[in-house]
Design an enzyme around this catalytic site. Sequence first.
Site, mmCIF file in Angstrom:
data_model
loop_
_atom_site.group_PDB
_atom_site.id
_atom_site.type_symbol
_atom_site.label_atom_id
_atom_site.label_comp_id
_atom_site.label_asym_id
_atom_site.label_seq_id
_atom_site.Cartn_x
_atom_site.Cartn_y
_atom_site.Cartn_z
ATOM 1 N N CYS A 1 0.984 15.677 20.227
ATOM 2 C CA CYS A 1 1.895 14.444 20.268
ATOM 3 C C CYS A 1 1.080 13.362 21.214
ATOM 4 O O CYS A 1 0.776 13.722 22.540
ATOM 5 C CB CYS A 1 3.204 14.898 21.202
ATOM 6 S SG CYS A 1 3.836 16.438 20.441
ATOM 7 N N GLN B 1 4.491 26.523 9.625
ATOM 8 C CA GLN B 1 5.407 25.335 9.282
ATOM 9 C C GLN B 1 6.019 25.917 7.956
ATOM 10 O O GLN B 1 6.827 24.917 7.404
ATOM 11 C CB GLN B 1 4.555 24.286 9.006
ATOM 12 C CG GLN B 1 3.705 23.681 10.264
ATOM 13 C CD GLN B 1 4.770 22.919 11.132
ATOM 14 O OE1 GLN B 1 5.809 22.528 11.104
ATOM 15 N NE2 GLN B 1 4.203 22.796 12.443
HETATM 16 C C1 LIG Z 1 0.504 25.291 11.720
HETATM 17 C C2 LIG Z 1 0.647 25.746 13.269
HETATM 18 N N1 LIG Z 1 0.043 26.795 13.726
HETATM 19 C C3 LIG Z 1 0.276 27.300 15.131
HETATM 20 C C4 LIG Z 1 0.942 26.359 15.885
HETATM 21 C C5 LIG Z 1 0.995 27.098 17.167
HETATM 22 O O1 LIG Z 1 2.107 27.663 17.571
HETATM 23 P P1 LIG Z 1 2.612 27.690 18.901
HETATM 24 O O2 LIG Z 1 3.290 26.239 19.363
HETATM 25 O O3 LIG Z 1 3.834 28.480 19.047
HETATM 26 O O4 LIG Z 1 1.630 28.344 19.799
HETATM 27 C C6 LIG Z 1 1.592 25.321 15.577
HETATM 28 C C7 LIG Z 1 2.356 24.468 16.351
HETATM 29 O O5 LIG Z 1 1.909 23.135 16.612
HETATM 30 C C8 LIG Z 1 1.511 25.029 14.053
HETATM 31 O O6 LIG Z 1 1.959 23.759 13.464
#
Ligand SMILES: Cc1ncc(COP(=O)(O)O)c(C=O)c1O
Length: 371
Positions: free
Chosen positions: A323, A178
């Site tokens: 979500c 993020q």
């Molecule tokens: C802080 C954080 N780490 C990891 C992820 C996981 O990423 P991905 O959706 O690419 O697996 C997210 C996604 O929601 C996230 O917000």
Amino acid sequence: MKVYFDNAATTPVAEEVIQEVVEVMRHQYGNPSSIHQQGRDARSLVELSRKKIASCIGAQSSEIVFTAGGTEADNLALHAAVHDLGVKHIISSKLEHSAVYNSVKKYATQDVQVYFLNFSPAGEIDLHELEALLKSIEGKVLVSLMHVNNEIGTILPVERVSALCLQYNALFHSDTVQSIGHLPLNLTNTKIDFVTCSAHKLHGLKGTGFLYVSKKNKISAQIVGGGQERDIRGGTENVPGIVSMGKALSMSCAAMAVDAEKVKELKNYFYKELQEIGATVNGSYDAASPYILNVSLPKTASSSMLLFNLDIEGVAVSGGSACSSGSHLGSRVLKELGVDSETPAVRFSFSRYNTKEEVDFVVEKLKKICK
Ligand SMILES: Cc1ncc(COP(=O)(O)O)c(C=O)c1O
């Protein structure tokens, strides 16, 4: 009007990214491991993207390992720390994304000692406790703390954590999913062993990410296959996804300061309006990323189904990391922070494409729902 304020869940793909991806899918369909022209062309695209990405974060190309997203990159970092680098102690926090939190818990059952740090009501990690632990633990330690919390936006002072890890010879992994492209991060100046990124959080494609692995750490594959990614991640490279990430990250980095300022203004404007409705911030307002605003709203007959009612009005938001449109299902992070689960909590998360008109629209709908 439709408003999308759920950019921490995923972002719309940038038009410029779509154009490049379509071009790749149409013409550059070779397998990067093939030795013929089409294969070599695809390989060039992968390596060019790697170079672009590395230069955005002050890394070397050889330190970037492509993965199928942020979750896999986080898993790979923890796997490597335990299996390749001799880590026997992991210091983390219960505010981490599930990709880290659940991995850390998994290792707790495998002879690894796990410590979860305390934090303030604003979600700020107790760095005194971190230092005390680092001082007292004997054996190899990994500190895994996220840069920007995906639910409340609280920013970790990564420079201070990095300095502590260097001082006590601990490895440092930061989930920067993020923050990359939103906040400055230069790995030449701030030493971090592993950082993770996911393309779909910054207007690239889903199912693509990378793990930065500092060159001093030699690690092996979690997913074993044909030796791709220098034997660290098997499987044919997702060329369109990788190209999307190179383009998306370059765009975000080039406009980082301007975009952050724009989004911050939007958040400030929105927050003023929300306060009039009776909203209170979850986490911190000042110590948070401009891209995330998590609030609790007054409980009324229609606000108890807040996400569902906003969805009906054309507003996409979420209650936490998953979500959960329809009703507020409760978030581990908000529970850990002691947020009253009876009041409806909403995470609004923004992108450079959001506008003041959209904020006005959402405020109007919220006024109706929270009456
Ligand atoms: C802080 C954080 N780490 C990891 C992820 C996981 O990423 P991905 O959706 O690419 O697996 C997210 C996604 O929601 C996230 O917000």
